[in-house]
Design an enzyme around this catalytic site. Structure first.
Site, PDB file in Angstrom:
ATOM      1  N   HIS A  34     -16.022  40.074  12.267  1.00 31.80           N
ATOM      2  CA  HIS A  34     -15.972  38.806  12.853  1.00 31.80           C
ATOM      3  C   HIS A  34     -15.427  37.695  11.471  1.00 31.80           C
ATOM      4  CE1 HIS A  34     -17.054  34.959  15.559  1.00 31.80           C
ATOM      5  NE2 HIS A  34     -17.838  34.878  14.217  1.00 31.80           N
ATOM      6  N   HIS A  80     -16.522  31.663  20.921  1.00 33.42           N
ATOM      7  CA  HIS A  80     -17.947  32.310  21.911  1.00 33.42           C
ATOM      8  C   HIS A  80     -18.387  32.932  22.986  1.00 33.42           C
ATOM      9  CE1 HIS A  80     -21.934  30.533  19.729  1.00 33.42           C
ATOM     10  NE2 HIS A  80     -21.021  31.034  17.823  1.00 33.42           N
TER      11      HIS A  80
END
Length: 712
Positions: A34, A80
């Protein structure tokens, strides 16, 4: 998730010792997929990111482009995804908060949001539960902070059943003298943490986002989801504005993935500097937090500012004015080391650049995607039209966007529901620039998972063309794009191959459109028990326009309907095949997409043009259905069902009182086909081969209410 053995060996080799508990946790998060893009970074060089308008490209919290005389726009996008599956309301809400703070860290004021949402089969109750929670979270946060949500997309595909996607883009505005970057500038400056107090929410969020969702993720991973406070964010927005106006901010970075550790380390590493932090000085809302929790908590509504020593008190006074916490947590140093003290002990001592940028890249195998065979049977015209127009992907998304405040700020000239949004640039008038033609900016965003599930390269290329066509339909010219590249587990060769083809297709499409990709986000490991998601190249495109007087998608009646780009009979990736089954290769890509977009933007601005609508989800059938009103209808002839439902990119329906002028504008650029005439009947009549159907406005409106009928 723990630090991989190969990474641990690399860290030990650099440090000359075993890492402390806090160091190991920092490396685990900052070296996660990430944060470090270990699998995707080797592919991202395919994108062009420079142009005359680009001021700051990839690598900062947000990109910066020039959109007018002495007016800059910031542009960024974030995902998200995992948090929105575990807790749809808070996961989606904090996604909005994070991308807004990326805007703040560049010195800009946020003026527009675009949300692109992807869920499983709409018929599933769980998909509708996620849809309801995500939309509520976005609307709650965005409406409360006063930033309008003006664009986006909502798609449904069985591949997202166990892993929805929530991608949010934000546009901000600033003058050149207000520009701030996320790069530490000077040893001796202080680092201040401003905003909400630090708690234990969101711990390990970066590493959580870098692994597949487990079957029990909704319960076991809930602590990794942040909890937002939009009213604190609104105060932070206004405080940031005051701090930047006063020249008190030297550099800034918002606290997102990996919390304070990520933001502070990346800030100093980018400036080839170091820092020394005292973690005990961080203002906390929970007693007994240890050093690792303080460093990695992803509590929301927090910023780290580099501030000259003489301005610390002034920053603290602004923070107090807006009821925000403010902690002087450390100093920028010249030695390049990232050092943290806690309870009198040094708990982290590592080279800042090694910690922020030292993760080794992955060299993963790829399997090239196959081209689907042509194998399908066509239904009757009436069955096809009614099913496609009523399908959740092609139906009205009004249930979604009516929950968003899209007019706050008094900028929105073209609202959600049209091809692209238009916003006024009040800053030009304030600066004394002649705004007689009402210049503005335009925004479009989205992706179609059916396209990239069919053929990742062609579908991603088409995504670029479609978003640029959306802007052209409202008379705007694209100037920059940001992408959110979503994929499954890259350790699977077929998944990584599809992801790589998607990246290449999007890069080629943007390059052929002369649209620089100035920033973005990568989200991998979007796998669950339901399997990997389709490769999903969410693209947000920012444009400029000389006029806010744009044609809409609804027919005016009394004009000629033209299909710019001509007919195509390829059904690959179409909603028709999604509804009725079958396979086909993706339709042909346009020969000169940039020229088509430029010509369409010019035609959209012509006084004789009364409506423009791009052909995308559902093909020509849906574009015509969406043009129908109570007082405007059309009689249209199409050669085949394939032509009616093909979703070939780079095409648009134009209603005009000067058809010859439109044909002249596209001479040598693209085919233009006469479809028929619009009228005042409120009825759409379709002649397709030997079949004819007719539907009045009420019928079509009822078909298109699929989402609202199920959700209200």
């Amino acid at each position: 998730m723990t630090l991989a053995e190969s990474d641990r060996e690399r860290v030990v080799g650099e440090l000359g010792r075993d890492p402390t508990r806090a160091e190991a946790a920092l490396f685990e998060n900052l070296w996660s997929e990430h944060c470090a893009y270990r699998s995707s970074l080797p592919l991202l060089s395919a994108f062009d990111s420079e142009s005359e308008e680009v001021v700051i490209g990839p690598g900062d919290d947000a990109a910066v482009v020039e959109v007018g005389e002495d007016v800059y726009a910031t542009f960024g996008v974030e995902s998200h995804n995992h948090p929105s599956y575990v807790d749809p309301f808070d996961g989606a809400a904090t996604g909005v908060g994070g991308i807004v703070r990326d805007t703040l860290s560049m010195g800009a004021y946020p003026v527009a949001l675009a949300d692109c949402l992807y869920f499983g089969d709409f018929e599933r109750e769980h998909s509708r539960y996620l849809l309801e929670g995500v939309v509520e979270g976005i609307s709650h946060y965005g409406n409360a902070i006063g930033v309008p949500t003006v664009a986006g997309s909502t798609s449904f595909h069985e591949g997202y059943e166990g892993n929805p996607l929530v991608n949010v883009a934000c546009v901000g505005l600033l003058s050149p003298d207000r520009l701030v970057t996320a790069e530490a500038q000077r040893p001796g400056n202080r680092l201040l943490l401003v905003g909400n107090s630090t708690g234990r929410d969101g711990l390990g969020g970066a590493s959580f986002a870098s692994e597949d969702l487990a079957e029990d993720a909704e319960t076991e991973d809930r602590p990794a989801v942040q909890v937002g406070d939009p009213y604190a964010e609104k105060r932070l927005i206004e405080a940031n504005e005051e701090l930047v106006d006063a020249g008190l901010v030297v550099s800034a970075r918002d606290l997102g993935a990996a919390g304070l550790g990520g933001a502070s380390c990346e800030l100093v590493a980018k400036g080839h500097l170091g820092c020394r932090l005292t973690l005990d000085d961080v203002h906390q809302r929970e007693p007994g937090m240890n050093e690792t929790e303080i460093l990695l908590a992803e509590s929301q509504e927090r910023m780290v500012y580099e501030v000259a020593p003489g301005n610390v008190e002034a920053v603290a006074e602004v923070a107090e004015k807006y009821d925000l916490g403010c902690s002087d947590i450390g100093e920028v140093t010249a030695d390049g080391r990232y050092v943290c003290e806690f309870d009198g002990d040094v708990v982290v001592d590592a080279p800042a650049e090694f910690l922020a940028d030292g993760a080794p890249l992955n060299d993963l195998p790829m399997t090239e995607p196959e081209t689907p065979a042509t194998d399908y049977d066509l239904p009757a015209l009436a069955d096809a039209f009614e099913a496609v127009v009523a399908s959740p992907n092609a139906a009205s998304k009004r249930w979604v966007y009516r929950q968003y405040d899209h007019e706050v700020g008094a900028r929105t000239a073209v609202r959600p529901g049209e091809d692209g949004a238009l916003l006024a640039l009040h800053e030009l008038a304030d600066a004394g620039v002649d705004t007689a033609d009402a210049p503005g900016i335009a925004l479009a965003a989205g992706a179609n998972p059916n396209w990239t599930a069919c053929e990742p390269y062609a579908g991603a290329y088409a995504t670029a063309v479609e978003n640029a066509t959306n802007l052209a339909a409202v008379g705007a010219t694209p100037v920059a794009a940001v992408d959110c590249l979503n994929g499954g587990n890259p350790e699977k060769a077929d998944v990584y191959g599809g992801f790589g083809a998607m990246v290449e297709g999007l890069a080629d499409g943007c390059r052929d459109l002369s649209v620089p990709v100035v920033g973005g986000n990568v989200s991998l490991y979007n796998d669950s028990n339901a399997g990997p998601i389709p490769p999903t190249p969410t693209l947000a495109v920012l444009g400029t326009t000389d006029s806010l007087d744009a044609p809409g998608t609804a027919f005016a009646g009394g004009g000629t309907l033209l299909l710019v780009g001509g007919h195509d009979e390829g059904l690959g990736g179409s909603e028709l095949l999604a509804e009725f089954g079958g396979t086909d290769a993706f339709p042909d890509l346009p020969g000169d997409a940039g020229a088509v977009v430029d010509a369409l933007a010019a035609v959209a601005g012509d006084d004789h043009t009364t409506a423009v609508h791009d052909v995308s989800d559902g093909g020509l059938a849906v574009a015509l259905a969406e043009g129908l009103t109570e007082s405007a209808g059309a009689a249209v002839a199409v050669p085949s069902l394939d032509a009616l439902f093909s979703e070939a990119p780079g095409r648009a329906v134009v209603e005009t009182t000067d058809p010859e002028g439109v044909k002249a504008a596209f001479d040598g650029v693209a085919d233009v086909v006469e479809l028929g005439e619009s009228d005042a009947s409120g009825t759409l009549t379709l002649d397709v081969g030997e079949e004819t159907v007719a539907y009045d406005h009420a019928d079509v409106a009822a078909f298109r209410e699929t989402i609202a009928a199920a959700m209200d």
